[in-house]
Structures are given as C-alpha cells and as structure tokens.
Design a protein around this motif. Structure first.
Motif, PDB file in Angstrom:
ATOM      1  N   SER B 186       0.819  -1.217   0.000  1.00  0.00           N
ATOM      2  CA  SER B 186       0.000   0.000   0.000  1.00  0.00           C
ATOM      3  C   SER B 186       0.853   1.268   0.000  1.00  0.00           C
ATOM      4  O   SER B 186       0.389   2.322  -0.405  1.00  0.00           O
ATOM      5  N   GLN B 187       2.104   1.192   0.471  1.00  0.00           N
ATOM      6  CA  GLN B 187       2.918   2.410   0.570  1.00  0.00           C
ATOM      7  C   GLN B 187       3.699   2.693  -0.704  1.00  0.00           C
ATOM      8  O   GLN B 187       3.743   3.815  -1.179  1.00  0.00           O
ATOM      9  N   SER B 188       4.330   1.649  -1.269  1.00  0.00           N
ATOM     10  CA  SER B 188       5.190   1.897  -2.418  1.00  0.00           C
ATOM     11  C   SER B 188       4.535   1.518  -3.738  1.00  0.00           C
ATOM     12  O   SER B 188       5.018   1.909  -4.802  1.00  0.00           O
ATOM     13  N   GLY B 189       3.436   0.767  -3.685  1.00  0.00           N
ATOM     14  CA  GLY B 189       2.779   0.354  -4.910  1.00  0.00           C
ATOM     15  C   GLY B 189       3.453  -0.815  -5.610  1.00  0.00           C
ATOM     16  O   GLY B 189       3.079  -1.184  -6.718  1.00  0.00           O
ATOM     17  N   ILE B 190       4.463  -1.388  -4.972  1.00  0.00           N
ATOM     18  CA  ILE B 190       5.163  -2.525  -5.577  1.00  0.00           C
ATOM     19  C   ILE B 190       4.406  -3.810  -5.268  1.00  0.00           C
ATOM     20  O   ILE B 190       3.915  -3.995  -4.152  1.00  0.00           O
ATOM     21  N   GLY B 191       4.272  -4.695  -6.258  1.00  0.00           N
ATOM     22  CA  GLY B 191       3.619  -5.977  -6.018  1.00  0.00           C
ATOM     23  C   GLY B 191       4.583  -6.932  -5.335  1.00  0.00           C
ATOM     24  O   GLY B 191       5.671  -7.173  -5.834  1.00  0.00           O
ATOM     25  N   ARG B 192       4.189  -7.452  -4.161  1.00  0.00           N
ATOM     26  CA  ARG B 192       5.082  -8.361  -3.445  1.00  0.00           C
ATOM     27  C   ARG B 192       4.612  -9.805  -3.627  1.00  0.00           C
ATOM     28  O   ARG B 192       3.420 -10.083  -3.520  1.00  0.00           O
ATOM     29  N   PHE B 193       5.536 -10.720  -3.840  1.00  0.00           N
ATOM     30  CA  PHE B 193       5.268 -12.158  -3.982  1.00  0.00           C
ATOM     31  C   PHE B 193       4.164 -12.438  -4.999  1.00  0.00           C
ATOM     32  O   PHE B 193       3.338 -13.325  -4.791  1.00  0.00           O
ATOM     33  N   THR B 194       4.099 -11.659  -6.083  1.00  0.00           N
ATOM     34  CA  THR B 194       3.005 -11.900  -7.026  1.00  0.00           C
ATOM     35  C   THR B 194       3.425 -12.834  -8.148  1.00  0.00           C
ATOM     36  O   THR B 194       2.579 -13.423  -8.807  1.00  0.00           O
ATOM     37  N   PHE B 195       4.712 -12.979  -8.391  1.00  0.00           N
ATOM     38  CA  PHE B 195       5.237 -13.861  -9.433  1.00  0.00           C
ATOM     39  C   PHE B 195       4.551 -13.620 -10.771  1.00  0.00           C
ATOM     40  O   PHE B 195       4.207 -14.547 -11.501  1.00  0.00           O
ATOM     41  N   MET B 198      -1.670 -11.636 -12.287  1.00  0.00           N
ATOM     42  CA  MET B 198      -2.584 -10.504 -12.120  1.00  0.00           C
ATOM     43  C   MET B 198      -3.512 -10.737 -10.932  1.00  0.00           C
ATOM     44  O   MET B 198      -3.824  -9.813 -10.182  1.00  0.00           O
ATOM     45  N   SER B 199      -3.953 -11.989 -10.770  1.00  0.00           N
ATOM     46  CA  SER B 199      -4.911 -12.279  -9.697  1.00  0.00           C
ATOM     47  C   SER B 199      -4.299 -12.060  -8.330  1.00  0.00           C
ATOM     48  O   SER B 199      -4.999 -11.767  -7.363  1.00  0.00           O
ATOM     49  N   LEU B 200      -2.961 -12.196  -8.238  1.00  0.00           N
ATOM     50  CA  LEU B 200      -2.319 -12.054  -6.935  1.00  0.00           C
ATOM     51  C   LEU B 200      -2.048 -10.594  -6.575  1.00  0.00           C
ATOM     52  O   LEU B 200      -1.740 -10.292  -5.431  1.00  0.00           O
ATOM     53  N   LEU B 201      -2.160  -9.687  -7.562  1.00  0.00           N
ATOM     54  CA  LEU B 201      -1.880  -8.271  -7.262  1.00  0.00           C
ATOM     55  C   LEU B 201      -2.807  -7.741  -6.183  1.00  0.00           C
ATOM     56  O   LEU B 201      -2.422  -6.901  -5.376  1.00  0.00           O
ATOM     57  N   GLU B 202      -4.054  -8.222  -6.178  1.00  0.00           N
ATOM     58  CA  GLU B 202      -5.003  -7.775  -5.150  1.00  0.00           C
ATOM     59  C   GLU B 202      -4.803  -8.543  -3.850  1.00  0.00           C
ATOM     60  O   GLU B 202      -5.527  -8.329  -2.884  1.00  0.00           O
ATOM     61  N   GLY B 203      -3.873  -9.494  -3.835  1.00  0.00           N
ATOM     62  CA  GLY B 203      -3.663 -10.305  -2.641  1.00  0.00           C
ATOM     63  C   GLY B 203      -4.683 -11.425  -2.563  1.00  0.00           C
ATOM     64  O   GLY B 203      -5.535 -11.569  -3.445  1.00  0.00           O
ATOM     65  N   PHE B 204      -4.589 -12.225  -1.501  1.00  0.00           N
ATOM     66  CA  PHE B 204      -5.560 -13.293  -1.304  1.00  0.00           C
ATOM     67  C   PHE B 204      -6.813 -12.704  -0.678  1.00  0.00           C
ATOM     68  O   PHE B 204      -6.731 -11.834   0.179  1.00  0.00           O
ATOM     69  N   GLY B 205      -7.983 -13.173  -1.101  1.00  0.00           N
ATOM     70  CA  GLY B 205      -9.230 -12.696  -0.513  1.00  0.00           C
ATOM     71  C   GLY B 205      -9.484 -13.409   0.797  1.00  0.00           C
ATOM     72  O   GLY B 205      -9.154 -14.589   0.933  1.00  0.00           O
ATOM     73  N   ALA B 405     -16.811 -19.004  -3.640  1.00  0.00           N
ATOM     74  CA  ALA B 405     -15.499 -18.421  -3.922  1.00  0.00           C
ATOM     75  C   ALA B 405     -15.488 -17.763  -5.294  1.00  0.00           C
ATOM     76  O   ALA B 405     -14.983 -16.650  -5.464  1.00  0.00           O
ATOM     77  N   TYR B 406     -16.083 -18.445  -6.266  1.00  0.00           N
ATOM     78  CA  TYR B 406     -16.079 -17.920  -7.627  1.00  0.00           C
ATOM     79  C   TYR B 406     -16.876 -16.623  -7.708  1.00  0.00           C
ATOM     80  O   TYR B 406     -16.475 -15.668  -8.383  1.00  0.00           O
ATOM     81  N   SER B 407     -18.000 -16.566  -6.995  1.00  0.00           N
ATOM     82  CA  SER B 407     -18.928 -15.453  -7.174  1.00  0.00           C
ATOM     83  C   SER B 407     -18.382 -14.132  -6.624  1.00  0.00           C
ATOM     84  O   SER B 407     -18.862 -13.079  -7.012  1.00  0.00           O
ATOM     85  N   VAL B 408     -17.372 -14.176  -5.749  1.00  0.00           N
ATOM     86  CA  VAL B 408     -16.891 -12.927  -5.154  1.00  0.00           C
ATOM     87  C   VAL B 408     -16.344 -11.988  -6.222  1.00  0.00           C
ATOM     88  O   VAL B 408     -16.678 -10.804  -6.267  1.00  0.00           O
ATOM     89  N   ARG B 409     -15.491 -12.501  -7.125  1.00  0.00           N
ATOM     90  CA  ARG B 409     -14.928 -11.644  -8.169  1.00  0.00           C
ATOM     91  C   ARG B 409     -15.158 -12.207  -9.571  1.00  0.00           C
ATOM     92  O   ARG B 409     -14.582 -11.708 -10.528  1.00  0.00           O
ATOM     93  N   ALA B 410     -15.957 -13.287  -9.665  1.00  0.00           N
ATOM     94  CA  ALA B 410     -16.117 -14.011 -10.922  1.00  0.00           C
ATOM     95  C   ALA B 410     -14.749 -14.365 -11.498  1.00  0.00           C
ATOM     96  O   ALA B 410     -14.469 -14.175 -12.671  1.00  0.00           O
ATOM     97  N   ASN B 411     -13.881 -14.879 -10.623  1.00  0.00           N
ATOM     98  CA  ASN B 411     -12.516 -15.189 -11.029  1.00  0.00           C
ATOM     99  C   ASN B 411     -12.202 -16.624 -10.616  1.00  0.00           C
ATOM    100  O   ASN B 411     -12.301 -16.961  -9.443  1.00  0.00           O
TER     101      ASN B 411
END
Lengths: 149, 508
Positions: B186-195, B198-205, B405-411
């Motif tokens: 949240s501070q630097s905007g860098i994606g951590r441990f996302t490898f 794209m789905s991991l950029l928002e983190g785990f739900g 799980a699917y319905s939260v983000r349709a992902n």
C-alpha cells in the motif's frame, strides 16, 4: 507411535524453510529502506525470519520425543482436489450446471459409501438447487449452460 | 437518554420488512450450516458470507449478524445431540448437554440453550451499547503507535492464552501476516510475492482463505472417518421440550453469572467465548451445593456456559467496532466482511455514521430475537438434518464453497486459492497447527504493518520513543510479559512431564 514426533518435526522444519525462503526472496527482490522510511521488503523479511525462529522452536523439542503416526488420506485428497479443479475449469467455459454436476459427482468418490446412481441423482439435485439459488434467486451473472460449439 | 435515542435510531434502520427477511434468512441458513457436524462456526460463516456481498450494506450486515448467531446456535445443537462440538466454545456445552440428551431430555436442553443464547446475547448487547461510545471517544486520541501496540497485544494474547502450544500459535500468526503481504504494497505500490500473476496483485481474498482453511480443510479431515448419528428424535418433540418449574428455578442464577462472566471475558483480547464458557462452567461448579451432578446432565452446567459464550460473542464486538482490532478469528472474519462492504470500523464510525453503527447493534439484537422465535419451532427440523448421512452433505458443501469463492470476483483463480488453502488447512491439521490464529494474523497483518510504518515515520525511526508513550509503552510491556510468562510456563510444564516420565501430551 513413531520413534520420533515426526508430525512436529516436519511442521517445524517446513515452517522454518518457508520463512527463510520468503525472507531471502524478499531480501533479493524488494528494497528494505530504513527504519524511519521502510521499504516494501522490510516487513516480509522480518516476518520470514520470525517464522523461521518459531519453526525451530517447534522442530527442536520434537526431536527428543515419541509421536503418533501420520496417515494422510490420499484418496479423499485426490478426489476433492480433482472435484474443485473441475469446477474451476468448467464454470467459465461450460457454465454452472455442468460445473456443479461434475464437481459433486467427483466429490462423492472421496468416500466409497455412495453408488454411482445416487451420486448422479445428488449431482442433478445440486445443479437444480444451485441454479435456483444463485441464478434465479440472487441473479449472479453466470450462465447455466454455456455451450460454445 | 442518549443511549435510548441511539438504540431507537438503530431500530429504525434495522426494522424494515426487507431487512427482517434477510435477518431471518441469515439465521436460518446459519443454523442450517452450523448444525452439520464437523462444520464449525468459522467454516459456516465463511461459506455464507459471499451471499451477502450482493446486498446493500445495511441488509448485508443484518444478514451477517443473523448468520453469525445462527452458526453458533447450530453448533450447540450438534454438541448436545451428538457430542460433536463444532467449536471450542461448544465443547463446554457437550459436558452436560450430551448427558441430558442421553437421559431423554434433549428437547429441554435445546430449549434452554435457545433461551440462554437470548439472555446472554441481550446482556452482551447492553454492555456493548454502554461501553462502545466511551471507548471510541477515548480511542480518538490514539496515534499509530497506540494502534500498533494494541494489535501486537491482541495477536500475542490470541496465540498464547487459548493455545496449548504458544510456539505454534505464534508461528501461525506470523505465517498469516506473511501471507497477507502478498499483493500490492500500500505504501510503495510494488507488487510483493506476485510472481507476475494478475490475480495475486489484489492479494488473497479473506473469503477464499477462510473457506479453504475452515471449509475444505474440515471436509478433508472428516471424510472417510466413521460416523453413526444416533439420535432419539422423540425427545425433540414440542411437548417434551418444555422445561419444568425446577429447571427454570435452577437456571436463572447461572444465567446471570454466565452473562457477567461472558461479557467480561469477551471484551478482553485473546480470551473470547471459549474461555468465557470454560470459566462460567468452572464458577458454576464451584458455587454449586451439588458439584457432583456436573457432567451427568446438570442444567446449570448447560445454561451458564451458553449464556457466557453468547454474551462474549457480543462484547467481542467492542474492540472490533470501536478500535477496528478483532480479538479472535471469528471477529477477524466479521471485520473482513465489514470491510468488503466498505465499512472501516474504528473510533470515528460511531460519530460519523451513527445510523450504521446503532443499526448494526440493533440488528444483533434482532438476530438474537429471530433466533429465539425461529429455533423453538424448528428444533425438530435441525434434528432431522443431523440424521442426513455425511456422504450426501459434504459434496454439497464442496459445491457451495466453489460457487461462493467464484462469485466474489467471478474469477476462477479464487477457486484455485480455496483449494490451495484447503490443502494447507489439511496439512496444518496433520501437524496439529491451529488455523484460527492464521486467519487473525492475515487480517491484522496489513494493519500492523501500516501502523508500524506510520509510527516509525512520526518517531523518525526511533523505536524507543514509541515505548516512551504512556499507553503504547504499557500495552507493549503487557504483551512482552505475556510472552515471557507463556515461555516460562511451557518450559516448566515440559520439565514436569519429563520428571513424571510421561510422553508429552498431544495438542488439542
């Protein structure tokens, strides 16, 4: 009983290795910054090291005591994993009803207690119920059938 | 009477036919899922949460409250009838509830549990409405250092007090915090441990995590184990349910003591409903003139812990709502759900959005009331549900978790995450690692990080100045003392075990 407490040995060692790996990865990829202006790497590196420490605290005492045996349920693990993977692969491409039906039928294989006929009936019933709740009732934007032939 | 005006405002917000319907639906579904043996409140709540994501905030919160009570109550039902506690707080209910059921008094036990839930819950809500505004006003003066200190205390307390192995509790908290760092910083905007995902950029739900750990994880460990439900359905008939005059006379004092004990322990960090229930049971046994009846179906031994854990369930909301710091995994899940609906609990919530806050408080009470109205006539239905064989139930639960799980983000990535967390949950069970602290660490991790970074910026990197602040310093000292004490206690226990030449007792 096993000669050593392997449950805790494996759990502790696993946590330590995972913590160290995460810390090393974060250290090499993200900047640490300074204490007053912390970079993105500071938190993962410190958490990884703390985790490694607690892992050791679980691992070391377990070396010198006996423990119960470990028996993972491979049949249930495989059946449920395939069931969930099937759902994930089918929901976008084939639609809700095929996904629910196959996930339910495959999931019944985790226990040997149910005949194929009742599994099919259960799958059909669940398809109907989930369609009624999620598409009819809640209006989720999922297609019941999504054949693209 | 400002309190009455506030409660009136809350009632106005909460009581609309639509909201009442959702509250009813929440209580019904919550009890339905909570009754299923082996599905604890955490699993049930995490399975049902996604349904509320489609509702507007007030209705969603009311439904959430309903789900919350329904699952707890459903867990007690399974404890009494089958001796299978769904949660640790329900384990105390088994002690005298199951013997009552065996004596053919299951109906009375269920009836009294319903009444006890309502009494304890109502008492907890009164305490919640009295103390929340005071604590919130006090908390307005807190800076990042105080929040950081309070969260550390909460995490340390949660992992040390209730767990048999503090090292395991702490390691799970830290693992949860580490998993929470996945995603955009949240501070630097860098994606951590996302490898690169794209789905991991928002983190785990939080819903994927909770459904995996508690839903799939629980199913994985309970399939394939032998079960034979053996329930006497006649004792749950309406005419066999009514308590006798003697039952009432024996129950009212334990209900008062249970409520007070529950309200006190619920609000403290780390203790919560389980400890409250155990304490209430112990106190009842101590004050009783006939302690030998406990464990053989004494009604006091059922009423006291049930009122205590329901009162504690309510007062646990005090730190969650006024400070934004959840004290237990269940509260962490509720906090996560509130944040999904765009509500950030904290001291400003009461002042800035009184309708929402008091509406939430009153919906708790309505949830309790509906539970009372709904469950007395429906006990027979829950009993019949307990007789449905597990091999029909678990595939259904798997399907509902997948859709949820699917319905939260349709992902579909979320469905894979549920599977991943489910496997992790199963592995953790094999290693006797507790899952609840993991969830708590996951929710609090990002908050701890933000507050710590802010306080370090303010203090120009001087950690000692944080300890110098009176409140933050005291709270951190308490956390440190608690850690030192648990390490000392576990070392002493180990030495005693060795001296007695006994193998180490297994966790749980």
């Amino acid at each position: 009983m096993l000669k050593r407490d392997y449950r805790n040995i494996i759990a502790g060692a696993g946590l330590s290795v995972f913590g160290l790996a995460a810390a090393a990865f974060a250290l090499s990829k993200y900047s640490m910054g300074t204490i007053s202006r912390m970079g993105p790497g500071m938190m993962p590196v410190s958490l990884g090291l703390i985790l490694a420490f607690f892992g050791l605290a679980i691992f070391v005492p377990a070396l010198s005591r006996r423990g119960p045996s470990i028996d993972p349920k491979f049949r249930s693990l495989t059946a449920l994993s395939i069931s969930i993977i099937c759902f994930a692969l089918m929901i976008d491409t084939l639609g809700l009803v095929p996904a629910v039906f196959s996930a339910a039928v495959i999931a019944t294989l985790a226990e040997k207690l149910i005949s194929l006929k009742s599994a099919v009936i259960l799958g059909a019933a669940l398809s109907l119920v989930t369609w009624a709740i999620f598409i009819l009732g809640l209006g989720l934007p999922i297609a019941a059938f999504d054949w693209r032939f | 009477m400002e309190l009455l005006a506030n409660l009136g405002l809350g009632l106005e917000t909460a009581i609309t036919p639509v909201n009442l319907f959702y509250c009813f639906a929440g209580v019904f579904l919550g009890t339905f899922v909570g009754v299923i043996p082996g599905v604890g409140p955490l699993a049930a709540i995490s399975m049902l949460f996604p349904i509320t994501f489609y509702l507007e905030p007030t209705a969603a919160l009311i439904m959430l409250a309903g789900i919350y009570y329904g699952t707890t109550y459903g867990g007690s039902t399974a404890s009494i009838l089958l001796n299978i506690p769904g949660a640790t707080s329900a384990a105390v209910t088994c002690l005298d509830g199951y013997p009552m059921a065996q004596k053919g008094r299951a109906g009375v036990a269920l009836f009294m549990t319903t009444i006890a839930s309502f009494v304890g819950g109502s008492f907890g809500i009164i305490v919640l409405s009295l103390f929340s505004p005071i604590i919130a006003e006090y908390a307005l003066t807190f800076g990042p250092a105080e929040y950081f200190a309070l969260m550390v205390l909460g995490l340390v307390a949660a992992s040390t007090i209730a767990n048999s192995s503090p090292a395991k509790g702490m390691s799970m908290i830290v693992l949860g915090m580490l998993i929470a760092t996945v995603g955009t910083d949240s501070q630097s905007g860098i994606g951590r441990f996302t490898f690169g995902s794209m789905s991991l950029l928002e983190g785990f739900g939080i819903s994927a995590m909770a459904m995996g750990l508690f839903g799939i994880g629980e199913i994985l460990s309970s399939v394939g184990t032998a079960r034979n439900p053996n329930i006497d359905t006649t004792s749950a008939k309406m005419k066999n349910m009514l308590p006798t005059r003697a039952d009432w006379m024996q129950s009212w004092k334990p209900a008062i003591r249970g409520s007070s004990i529950g309200a006190f322990f619920g609000a403290l960090p780390g203790t919560g409903p389980s400890i409250a229930a155990f304490m209430a049971y112990a106190v009842e046994k101590r004050v009783s003139k006939t302690p030998e009846r406990f464990g053989t179906g004494a009604i006091e031994g059922l009423v006291a812990p049930e009122t205590a854990n329901n009162a504690a369930d309510q007062t646990a909301f005090i730190p969650t709502l006024t400070l934004g710091i959840p004290g237990s995994a269940t509260m962490a899940l509720m906090l996560g759900a509130l944040m999904v609906h765009g509500i950030q609990p904290g001291p400003t919530l009461i002042m800035q959005e009184p309708a929402l806050f008091w509406g939430l408080v009153m919906s708790f009470w309505i949830g309790n009331l509906i539970l009372l109205v709904l469950n007395l006539p429906l006990i027979g239905l829950w009993v019949r549900l307990l007789l449905v064989p597990y091999h029909y139930l678990y595939p259904s639960i798997v399907v509902f978790i997948c859709i949820g799980a699917y319905s939260v983000r349709a992902n579909t990535a979320d469905v894979f995450m549920v599977l991943g967390f489910g496997l992790l949950g199963y592995l953790m069970r094999l290693g006797n690692l507790p899952a609840a602290p993991l969830l708590l660490g996951f929710v609090l991790g990002p908050l701890v990080e933000i507050q710590f970074r802010r306080s370090m910026v303010l203090a120009r990197g001087d950690f000692l100045s944080v300890i110098d602040r009176p409140i933050a310093g005291t709270v951190l000292a308490m956390a440190a003392l608690m850690l030192v004490w648990t390490v000392f206690a576990s070392l002493r226990r180990r030495r005693q075990n060795k001296r007695a030449n006994k193998p180490m007792l297994l966790d749980e």
